[in-house]
Design a protein around this motif. Structure first.
Motif, PDB file in Angstrom:
ATOM      1  N   LEU A  48      39.046  35.032  39.286  1.00  0.00           N
ATOM      2  CA  LEU A  48      37.592  34.923  39.190  1.00  0.00           C
ATOM      3  C   LEU A  48      37.060  35.800  38.059  1.00  0.00           C
ATOM      4  N   GLN A  49      37.612  37.003  37.919  1.00  0.00           N
ATOM      5  CA  GLN A  49      37.173  37.892  36.847  1.00  0.00           C
ATOM      6  C   GLN A  49      37.528  37.313  35.485  1.00  0.00           C
ATOM      7  N   ARG A  50      38.643  36.627  35.411  1.00  0.00           N
ATOM      8  CA  ARG A  50      39.037  35.998  34.144  1.00  0.00           C
ATOM      9  C   ARG A  50      38.033  34.926  33.733  1.00  0.00           C
ATOM     10  N   ILE A  51      37.549  34.165  34.693  1.00  0.00           N
ATOM     11  CA  ILE A  51      36.548  33.133  34.382  1.00  0.00           C
ATOM     12  C   ILE A  51      35.255  33.782  33.898  1.00  0.00           C
ATOM     13  N   VAL A  52      34.849  34.870  34.570  1.00  0.00           N
ATOM     14  CA  VAL A  52      33.643  35.599  34.152  1.00  0.00           C
ATOM     15  C   VAL A  52      33.829  36.121  32.726  1.00  0.00           C
ATOM     16  N   ASP A  53      34.997  36.700  32.443  1.00  0.00           N
ATOM     17  CA  ASP A  53      35.272  37.211  31.100  1.00  0.00           C
ATOM     18  C   ASP A  53      35.306  36.079  30.079  1.00  0.00           C
ATOM     19  N   LEU A  54      35.835  34.938  30.486  1.00  0.00           N
ATOM     20  CA  LEU A  54      35.937  33.788  29.601  1.00  0.00           C
ATOM     21  C   LEU A  54      34.561  33.378  29.086  1.00  0.00           C
ATOM     22  N   VAL A  55      33.571  33.465  29.960  1.00  0.00           N
ATOM     23  CA  VAL A  55      32.212  33.042  29.616  1.00  0.00           C
ATOM     24  C   VAL A  55      31.430  34.151  28.918  1.00  0.00           C
ATOM     25  N   PHE A  56      31.534  35.381  29.440  1.00  0.00           N
ATOM     26  CA  PHE A  56      30.644  36.454  28.971  1.00  0.00           C
ATOM     27  C   PHE A  56      31.317  37.464  28.033  1.00  0.00           C
ATOM     28  N   THR A  57      32.605  37.728  28.235  1.00  0.00           N
ATOM     29  CA  THR A  57      33.294  38.696  27.363  1.00  0.00           C
ATOM     30  C   THR A  57      34.668  38.142  26.966  1.00  0.00           C
ATOM     31  N   PRO A  58      34.682  37.135  26.096  1.00  0.00           N
ATOM     32  CA  PRO A  58      35.960  36.519  25.718  1.00  0.00           C
ATOM     33  C   PRO A  58      36.962  37.483  25.082  1.00  0.00           C
ATOM     34  N   SER A  59      36.484  38.595  24.577  1.00  0.00           N
ATOM     35  CA  SER A  59      37.399  39.579  24.005  1.00  0.00           C
ATOM     36  C   SER A  59      38.323  40.183  25.065  1.00  0.00           C
ATOM     37  N   LYS A  60      37.906  40.098  26.338  1.00  0.00           N
ATOM     38  CA  LYS A  60      38.729  40.618  27.439  1.00  0.00           C
ATOM     39  C   LYS A  60      39.413  39.514  28.231  1.00  0.00           C
ATOM     40  N   ALA A  61      39.025  38.282  27.987  1.00  0.00           N
ATOM     41  CA  ALA A  61      39.453  37.173  28.851  1.00  0.00           C
ATOM     42  C   ALA A  61      40.953  36.962  28.869  1.00  0.00           C
ATOM     43  N   PHE A  62      41.643  37.309  27.780  1.00  0.00           N
ATOM     44  CA  PHE A  62      43.072  37.016  27.692  1.00  0.00           C
ATOM     45  C   PHE A  62      43.926  38.280  27.658  1.00  0.00           C
ATOM     46  N   ASN A  63      43.372  39.389  28.134  1.00  0.00           N
ATOM     47  CA  ASN A  63      44.160  40.618  28.195  1.00  0.00           C
ATOM     48  C   ASN A  63      45.362  40.473  29.114  1.00  0.00           C
ATOM     49  N   PHE A  64      45.231  39.614  30.124  1.00  0.00           N
ATOM     50  CA  PHE A  64      46.323  39.432  31.091  1.00  0.00           C
ATOM     51  C   PHE A  64      47.571  38.844  30.450  1.00  0.00           C
ATOM     52  N   LEU A  65      47.428  38.236  29.272  1.00  0.00           N
ATOM     53  CA  LEU A  65      48.577  37.614  28.622  1.00  0.00           C
ATOM     54  C   LEU A  65      49.655  38.633  28.262  1.00  0.00           C
ATOM     55  N   SER A  66      49.240  39.870  28.025  1.00  0.00           N
ATOM     56  CA  SER A  66      50.207  40.900  27.643  1.00  0.00           C
ATOM     57  C   SER A  66      51.139  41.270  28.783  1.00  0.00           C
ATOM     58  N   ASP A  67      50.751  40.930  30.017  1.00  0.00           N
ATOM     59  CA  ASP A  67      51.592  41.224  31.185  1.00  0.00           C
ATOM     60  C   ASP A  67      52.520  40.071  31.531  1.00  0.00           C
ATOM     61  N   GLY A  68      52.509  39.008  30.708  1.00  0.00           N
ATOM     62  CA  GLY A  68      53.291  37.819  31.028  1.00  0.00           C
ATOM     63  C   GLY A  68      52.469  36.858  31.862  1.00  0.00           C
ATOM     64  N   ILE A  69      52.913  35.617  31.944  1.00  0.00           N
ATOM     65  CA  ILE A  69      52.159  34.610  32.695  1.00  0.00           C
ATOM     66  C   ILE A  69      53.047  33.929  33.727  1.00  0.00           C
ATOM     67  N   SER A  70      52.376  33.298  34.679  1.00  0.00           N
ATOM     68  CA  SER A  70      53.066  32.457  35.648  1.00  0.00           C
ATOM     69  C   SER A  70      52.413  31.083  35.611  1.00  0.00           C
ATOM     70  N   TYR A  71      52.982  30.143  36.317  1.00  0.00           N
ATOM     71  CA  TYR A  71      52.425  28.788  36.326  1.00  0.00           C
ATOM     72  C   TYR A  71      51.008  28.765  36.883  1.00  0.00           C
ATOM     73  N   LYS A  72      50.672  29.755  37.726  1.00  0.00           N
ATOM     74  CA  LYS A  72      49.327  29.792  38.308  1.00  0.00           C
ATOM     75  C   LYS A  72      48.257  30.011  37.247  1.00  0.00           C
ATOM     76  N   ASP A  73      48.614  30.683  36.161  1.00  0.00           N
ATOM     77  CA  ASP A  73      47.626  31.014  35.138  1.00  0.00           C
ATOM     78  C   ASP A  73      47.088  29.786  34.421  1.00  0.00           C
ATOM     79  N   TRP A  74      47.897  28.720  34.330  1.00  0.00           N
ATOM     80  CA  TRP A  74      47.398  27.483  33.733  1.00  0.00           C
ATOM     81  C   TRP A  74      47.099  26.421  34.786  1.00  0.00           C
TER      82      TRP A  74
END
Length: 264
Positions: A7-33
């Motif tokens: 949910l926070q990622r969606i909020v960041d995606l809309v309002f603070t895109p500079s933070k929206a993809f910080n989670f990518l540095s920790d690796g991703i899982s199938y849930k992320d897409w």
């Protein structure tokens, strides 16, 4: 690093895109897409139900105009006219059946294809961006890392060209456009420079008409994710994403314009 909630990622995606993809540095899982794909798919399936009558009326008007154009052409042989009339009759019957039997399995199977079509659409653009990034920037990013970025931005906006979705496929985009489509009784709902023209009657106007505000917004946010993955500046990321996107927009505008000229 603390795990960011979806949910926070969606909020960041809309309002603070500079933070929206910080989670990518920790690796991703199938849930992320997968989660964004589920949200966008539900939007594509559910929201058009509110203007399904508008879509049917437009389809019927298009058939009528096509019939008038073909039937008034004296150069078309009788056998081809007969074949054309059969095809138009089948098209009318399908629309009538969809109106009267919306819950029939034969009219529902298309909804099951929405996630697959959305996946293929996002995968295509992901492969384009991989060629730009992996071959042009010296980094080797995996497919699903970039796919997650592309799919996430569809929550904001996205072209519906490949899915025959005139209003677009973005969830926020569709939420805004759906009530306007109902009020205007037209699915031709683009917030683009094309609004300044009375008629979209040239390739240049058609190209400008495809530059929808929500799609530009989505591409810009995609640039933030691209920059994060390839460790580049935000400006570089936005440019790297925008150039292939504009090329595809130009191709799509050419196809739409050609189709309109044939139908005229």
């Amino acid at each position: 690093m603390e795990q960011t909630s979806f949910l926070q990622r969606i909020v960041d995606l809309v309002f603070t895109p500079s933070k929206a993809f910080n989670f990518l540095s920790d690796g991703i899982s199938y849930k992320d897409w997968l989660y964004p794909m589920i949200i966008v798919s539900l939007g594509i399936i559910i929201l058009p139900l509110f203007f399904r009558d508008v879509s049917y009326d437009e389809a019927e008007k298009k058939i009528k105009l096509t019939e008038e154009r073909i039937m008034s052409n004296p150069d078309i042989p009788e056998d081809r006219l007969a074949t054309f009339e059969e095809r138009m009759a089948d098209a009318k019957e399908k629309i009538r059946d969809s109106k009267e039997n919306p819950l029939a399995l034969r009219n529902l199977w298309g909804y099951l294809l929405v996630p697959a079509m959305l996946f293929l659409q996002a995968a295509f653009f992901t492969l384009v961006l991989l060629m730009v990034g992996n071959f042009g920037m010296g980094e080797k990013i995996k497919f699903f890392q970039l796919f997650t970025v592309v799919m996430s931005t569809y929550i904001i906006g996205g072209s519906g060209f490949f899915m025959n979705m005139m209003p677009g496929v973005g969830t926020i985009e569709m939420l805004v456009k759906t009530p306007l489509i109902v009020m205007r009784e037209s699915t031709d709902m683009l917030f683009s420079p094309g609004l300044i023209f009375d008629n979209i009657d040239s390739y240049f106007k058609q190209f400008l008409n495809q530059l929808d505000l929500f799609r530009i917004w989505g591409v810009a946010v995609m640039g933030f994710g691209f920059a994060k993955l390839y460790n580049k500046s935000t400006a570089t990321g936005i440019v790297a994403v925008s150039i292939p996107w504009l090329i595809l927009v130009a191709i799509g505008a050419a196809l739409i314009n050609a189709n309109n000229m044939l139908a005229a």
